[in-house]
Motif scaffolding. Structure first.
Motif, PDB file in Angstrom:
ATOM      1  N   SER A 252       0.926  -1.150   0.219  1.00 43.96           N
ATOM      2  CA  SER A 252       0.181   0.046   0.136  1.00 43.96           C
ATOM      3  C   SER A 252       0.992   1.117  -0.185  1.00 43.96           C
ATOM      4  N   LYS A 253       2.192   0.512   0.754  1.00 43.64           N
ATOM      5  CA  LYS A 253       2.667   2.400   0.601  1.00 43.64           C
ATOM      6  C   LYS A 253       3.592   2.764  -0.394  1.00 43.64           C
ATOM      7  N   ARG A 254       4.337   1.639  -1.076  1.00 48.31           N
ATOM      8  CA  ARG A 254       4.866   1.781  -2.627  1.00 48.31           C
ATOM      9  C   ARG A 254       4.134   2.008  -3.543  1.00 48.31           C
ATOM     10  N   THR A 255       3.130   1.299  -3.744  1.00 51.45           N
ATOM     11  CA  THR A 255       2.558   1.590  -4.977  1.00 51.45           C
ATOM     12  C   THR A 255       0.493   1.972  -5.360  1.00 51.45           C
ATOM     13  N   GLY A 256       0.367   3.147  -3.644  1.00 50.84           N
ATOM     14  CA  GLY A 256      -1.155   3.237  -3.082  1.00 50.84           C
ATOM     15  C   GLY A 256      -2.011   2.316  -3.970  1.00 50.84           C
TER      16      GLY A 256
END
Length: 291
Positions: free
Chosen positions: A220-224
């Motif tokens: 979630s943090k890396r790709t949104g």
């Protein structure tokens, strides 16, 4: 035009580029963005409106535009009265040109052009006229020959001085992030290879040596995107490819792309692409080639 959708293109990780051409009566695709570069040739479009980022303008009869990754864009019928509009769309991955390759001296002009495309580039009408036949001929080229011809065309475009950068804003979809992670790459590779099978968060977390909770936060943090959204987008990408290239029943495509039932497939498809799978197939009644 406040509703901007993320387009999930049929271009797979094994393709170099795709070219789609068709003759249509109007412009009906909503404002959207995608992670791929797009070169769009429009013929007989006089009176239509071009929307690129924060730019809007009525277009002439013929135009050629390069749109960079994640830049919102669309063409609207507006005042266009022609019912035989030709549209040729070429899309390629962000890594079509490797980052290290772009740093070579000989690649400087292409690198600069690709960077400018983050705001959209309009080429002169005479350029569009000059290259129209070559762009449409990409439909007939196969394999390495097609790849080299696209590279040659992009090189020629990069040498032009009389171009116009359209949007004042480079990228107005800040939610799209650059993963830049071996774990994300490994997870995406696995999901692309096994999209038709049941895949759980636990499977992917184990693959990249993380706990379920840690990987869920990590992706979630890396790709949104959540893990589920990422998997669904990969499956929808393959589904759109099947809808374009085959006559298989939509129910079969749903199963073959890993969706547990057609109702769920239809719901997710419409949410992501603002149309049903049937409508999508009908809209892509043109010539599609993947190289």
């Amino acid at each position: 035009m406040n509703n901007i959708i993320k387009e999930i293109t049929p271009l797979t990780h094994k393709d170099c580029f795709s070219i789609f051409s068709r003759v249509k009566k109007n412009f009906d695709f909503p404002l959207h963005f995608h992670e791929e570069y797009e070169l769009n040739l429009i013929i007989n479009g006089a009176g239509a409106k071009r929307v690129i980022g924060d730019h809007q303008e009525e277009i002439a009869d013929m135009e050629l535009v390069l749109v960079g990754p994640n830049l919102s864009h669309t063409w609207v019928t507006h005042h266009c009265e022609n019912t035989a509009i030709t549209e040729v769309t070429i899309q390629w991955h962000k890594d079509f040109f490797d980052e290290k390759f772009l740093k070579k001296n000989q690649m400087g002009l292409i690198k600069e052009m690709l960077e400018r495309s983050g705001r959209g580039i309009l080429f002169q009408p005479d350029t569009a006229i000059l290259l129209a036949k070559r762009l449409m001929a990409l439909n007939d080229l196969k394999g390495f020959t097609g790849v080299m011809e696209l590279m040659n065309i992009l090189h020629e475009l990069s040498t032009l001085d009389n171009i116009r950068v359209l949007s004042q804003v480079a990228i107005n979809n800040n939610q799209i992030l650059n993963p830049n992670s071996r774990r994300i790459d490994k997870a995406n590779e696995f999901m692309n290879a096994n999209f038709q099978k049941q895949i759980t968060l636990k499977d992917i977390a184990k693959l990249v040596s993380m706990t379920d909770v840690s990987f869920s936060r990590f992706i979630s943090k890396r790709t949104g995107n959540t893990f589920v959204d990422t998997l669904n987008e990969i499956r929808l990408g393959h589904a759109t490819r099947m809808l374009i290239e085959t006559n298989s029943p939509i129910a079969d495509i749903s199963v073959n792309c890993g969706f547990n039932n057609i109702s769920n497939f239809n719901r997710i498809f419409k949410k992501k692409k603002l149309c049903t799978p049937k409508e999508f197939r009908e809209n892509f009644c043109g010539t599609s080639v993947f190289i």
